[in-house]
Motif scaffolding. Structure first.
Motif, short mmCIF file in Angstrom:
data_model
loop_
_atom_site.label_atom_id
_atom_site.label_comp_id
_atom_site.label_asym_id
_atom_site.label_seq_id
_atom_site.Cartn_x
_atom_site.Cartn_y
_atom_site.Cartn_z
N VAL A 1 0.85 -1.15 0.08
CA VAL A 1 0.09 0.12 0.01
C VAL A 1 0.90 1.22 0.11
CG1 VAL A 1 -1.87 1.36 1.13
CG2 VAL A 1 -1.67 -1.29 1.23
N PHE A 2 0.62 2.03 -0.85
CA PHE A 2 1.67 3.18 -0.99
C PHE A 2 1.04 4.54 -1.47
CE2 PHE A 2 4.40 5.95 -3.69
CZ PHE A 2 5.72 5.44 -3.71
N VAL A 3 1.27 5.25 -0.43
CA VAL A 3 0.72 6.58 -0.29
C VAL A 3 1.52 7.78 -0.99
CG1 VAL A 3 0.14 8.33 1.32
CG2 VAL A 3 -0.57 6.37 2.05
N THR A 4 0.78 8.31 -1.95
CA THR A 4 1.49 9.56 -2.39
C THR A 4 0.62 10.55 -2.92
OG1 THR A 4 2.80 9.85 -4.44
CG2 THR A 4 1.30 8.34 -4.71
N HIS A 5 1.33 11.93 -3.36
CA HIS A 5 0.49 12.85 -4.03
C HIS A 5 0.70 13.09 -5.17
CE1 HIS A 5 3.90 15.11 -2.18
NE2 HIS A 5 3.78 15.47 -3.42
N ASN A 6 1.80 12.07 -5.76
CA ASN A 6 2.41 12.21 -7.33
C ASN A 6 1.55 11.38 -7.98
OD1 ASN A 6 3.63 11.86 -9.47
ND2 ASN A 6 5.59 12.47 -8.46
N VAL A 7 0.47 11.95 -9.01
CA VAL A 7 -0.58 10.92 -9.69
C VAL A 7 0.34 10.17 -10.52
CG1 VAL A 7 -2.09 10.96 -11.42
CG2 VAL A 7 -2.38 12.64 -9.50
N ARG A 8 1.44 10.68 -11.20
CA ARG A 8 2.23 9.91 -12.19
C ARG A 8 3.21 8.43 -11.49
NH1 ARG A 8 3.62 12.33 -17.16
NH2 ARG A 8 4.82 10.81 -18.36
N GLU A 9 3.56 9.01 -10.34
CA GLU A 9 4.01 7.94 -9.41
C GLU A 9 3.14 6.76 -9.28
OE1 GLU A 9 7.11 9.16 -6.24
OE2 GLU A 9 5.19 8.61 -4.92
N ALA A 10 1.73 7.22 -8.88
CA ALA A 10 0.95 6.29 -8.48
C ALA A 10 0.57 5.35 -9.85
CB ALA A 10 -0.32 6.91 -7.97
N ALA A 11 0.58 5.99 -10.71
CA ALA A 11 0.21 5.29 -11.95
C ALA A 11 1.45 4.20 -12.54
CB ALA A 11 -0.33 6.24 -13.25
N CYS A 12 2.44 4.86 -12.23
CA CYS A 12 3.77 4.02 -12.66
C CYS A 12 3.81 2.88 -11.65
CB CYS A 12 4.89 4.87 -12.51
SG CYS A 12 6.46 3.97 -12.63
N THR B 1 -3.14 11.39 -16.84
CA THR B 1 -3.96 12.50 -16.88
C THR B 1 -5.28 12.32 -16.46
OG1 THR B 1 -2.58 12.57 -19.00
CG2 THR B 1 -4.65 14.27 -18.79
N GLN B 2 -5.76 11.17 -16.78
CA GLN B 2 -7.15 10.66 -16.58
C GLN B 2 -7.30 11.07 -14.91
OE1 GLN B 2 -7.96 6.67 -16.97
NE2 GLN B 2 -10.19 6.89 -16.46
N ILE B 3 -6.47 10.34 -14.05
CA ILE B 3 -6.59 10.61 -12.70
C ILE B 3 -6.34 11.85 -12.28
CG2 ILE B 3 -5.49 9.88 -10.55
CD1 ILE B 3 -4.41 7.40 -12.02
N THR B 4 -5.44 12.86 -12.78
CA THR B 4 -5.30 14.27 -12.36
C THR B 4 -6.71 15.10 -12.43
OG1 THR B 4 -3.16 14.10 -13.20
CG2 THR B 4 -3.89 16.31 -12.78
N LYS B 5 -7.37 14.80 -13.63
CA LYS B 5 -8.56 15.31 -13.76
C LYS B 5 -9.59 15.05 -12.71
CE LYS B 5 -9.40 15.96 -18.90
NZ LYS B 5 -9.64 14.99 -19.95
N ALA B 6 -9.67 14.00 -12.27
CA ALA B 6 -10.66 13.42 -11.44
C ALA B 6 -10.16 14.05 -10.10
CB ALA B 6 -10.53 12.04 -11.14
#
Lengths: 255, 277
Positions: B209-220, B259-264
């Motif tokens: 379980v990985f917490v982050t505020h970085n969307v790209r990191e999460a998607a990666c 991009t999709q996640i960032t929009k949300a």
């Protein structure tokens, strides 16, 4: 090597100035003996064993008292940091008594224990104890909570947490408290020995005192030099290596 | 008792890959007292994490995602609801679920090796030989064998986090909880670690379980990305990232997901700006 030579030259110049002052006869030779007279006294005192005996007696009082101070102070410091009740009571008491110059314990020690070894030990313990308590408490309070949390997740608790996480994390504070306690203990013991004759043993402070009584200035100065050297050695042999280790591990600046 | 080569077999046993846990968070709520009254940090949050799954929790700072991670770790208690690990309720911290924190919580009084050894020493039924062997293995895994005896302050930020990772992996937990572990690192070091963590995750099979505020990191990194919305903390949306691994943080496919996640995420922010607290 260069540093050593410079330091040696500095002390040589000090002795030369002293010798020059003696030869200029500004003060009576009774008040200012020559360096060689002091050396002669120290040689004599070393040869007949006076110096060694006095040093052993003083150091024994100091070390035993200091040890007691540490053994009592460390756990009390931990308790004051851990439980509010102890912090409000013992913590406040320690803070108050630490501001009391430890020489002030001498009259009380004499009335309670008489002219005995116990009085000397008591003074040393009082010099050590409060500094150690306060430093330990401060050290424990300053341990970053994240260390505890990290250790908790790895299964550390209770005694393991205290001995393997909190105490080591507080070590820099504790060591500086130990050093301060040592300095206070040393000063108060000298004061006590100068004030009071303890028949069970003549320490360095008593030799200093009798030097004054006999107006033997070379004795007074000689013993003062011995006291300074002991203080220096304690620092260089005991505290400096510990501090060097702490600086290296923690990466704090090494002055 | 005196079987030959016992310690060797025991270290090998200790290094075996063990089945990862499944986690289940069931209606967890948590509020904090603050100057402006009670703040609801988590509002009946529920989620499931499968065995060996890599789940990322994304959200703006202060949305309660770290609080949730701490509750899963057992470091904090929920006001209501429960966390189950393999069906058993979590009542406190334990080495089945190890945490990697944002700031490296390494112990400065120990060297690198001593830090990795710390959790192992708390594990019973291992000889010291075994422990040393296991610690060496994980230092090798994170590429820091040469720095075994370095002091912590001598390491760079990236190296510190590698040691933290080795320390968290060493007791062989079933779950790894990571709280923005790469947030304080420079971009280049981070990219390297994205590669490493994916490799290690594949090799050691952990539930992460990985917490982050970085969307790209999460998607990666994530198989799934859960989007948190703040005030009160809730899971707003869920994204599945079906990209082959290892993933490159700079790939175009990944950018599309991000991009999709960032929009949300932005719409969540807007909704909050409009709705009074």
């Amino acid at each position: 090597m260069k540093r050593f030579l410079l330091a040696a030259a500095f002390f040589a110049v000090l002795v030369l100035l002293w010798e020059a002052a003696y030869r200029a006869k500004i003060w009576s030779p009774v008040l200012l003996p020559s360096p060689s007279q002091v050396v002669t006294y120290l040689e004599g005192a070393a040869a007949d064993g006076t110096l060694a005996r006095a040093t052993v007696i003083t150091m024994r009082r100091l070390l035993i008292g200091y040890f007691i101070g540490l053994v009592v102070g460390l756990p009390l410091g931990l308790l004051t940091a851990r439980w509010k009740l102890f912090g409000d009571t013992i913590g406040t008491l320690a803070l108050g008594l630490q501001t009391l110059p430890s020489v002030c314990w001498v009259p009380l020690a004499l009335l309670w224990f008489g002219q005995t070894e116990a009085a000397m030990l008591f003074v040393v313990v009082m010099g050590t104890l409060w500094s150690v308590i306060i430093a330990t408490e401060t050290g424990v309070r300053n341990v970053p909570p994240i260390y505890r949390r990290a250790a908790l997740t790895m299964g550390s608790k209770r005694l393991h947490m205290w001995f393997k996480v909190i105490l080591p994390a507080a070590l820099p504070f504790i060591v500086s408290g130990m050093k301060q306690g040592w300095a206070f203990a040393w000063r108060s013991l000298m004061a006590a020995e100068i004030f009071v004759t303890i028949l069970t043993g003549f320490g360095l402070g008593q030799l200093l005192h009798y030097g004054r009584e006999l107006s033997a200035m070379e004795q007074v100065i000689g013993i003062m030099i011995v006291i300074v050297v002991i203080g220096l050695l304690a620092d260089k042999i005991f505290f400096s290596p510990i501090e060097r280790f702490l600086h290296r591990r923690w990466g704090t600046s090494q002055a | 008792m005196l079987r030959a080569g016992r310690h060797h077999s025991s270290a090998t046993e200790e290094l075996q890959i063990i089945p990862p846990s499944k986690l289940s968070v069931e209606g967890v709520s948590k509020s904090f007292r603050s100057a402006s009254g009670n703040v609801l940090a988590l509002d009946r949050v529920s989620l499931k994490v499968a065995e060996g799954e890599f789940v990322c929790l994304v959200g703006t700072s202060g949305c309660g995602k770290t609080t949730l991670l701490n509750i899963i770790a057992g470091l904090e208690k929920a006001d209501s609801g429960a966390v189950l690990a393999d069906g058993k309720p979590v009542t406190g911290p334990g080495r089945e679920r190890l945490v990697m924190f944002q700031e490296p919580a390494l112990f400065p009084w120990l060297d690198v090796f001593g830090n990795v050894l710390f959790g192992l020493k708390l594990k019973p039924n291992l000889t010291n030989e075994d422990r040393r062997e296991v610690a060496k293995y994980y230092l090798e895994l994170v590429g820091l064998s040469r720095f075994e005896h370095a002091n912590i302050h001598e390491l760079s930020g990236g190296m510190k986090q590698r040691v933290s990772l080795a320390r968290a992996l060493a007791p062989n937990p079933r779950v790894l909880l990571m709280d923005e572990p790469f947030a304080a690192l420079d971009a280049l070091t981070r990219e390297q670690l994205y590669g490493d963590i994916q490799e290690i995750w594949k090799a050691r099979r952990k539930t992460i379980v990985f917490v982050t505020h970085n969307v790209r990191e999460a998607a990666c990194l994530g198989d799934r990305v859960l989007l948190f919305s703040p005030h009160p903390g809730r899971i707003q949306e869920e994204f599945t990232v079906n990209l082959p691994r290892p993933r490159d943080i700079n790939s175009v496919d990944l950018a599309a997901h991000a991009t999709q996640i960032t929009k949300a995420l932005k719409s969540a922010g807007k909704a909050e700006a409009i709705a009074p607290k």
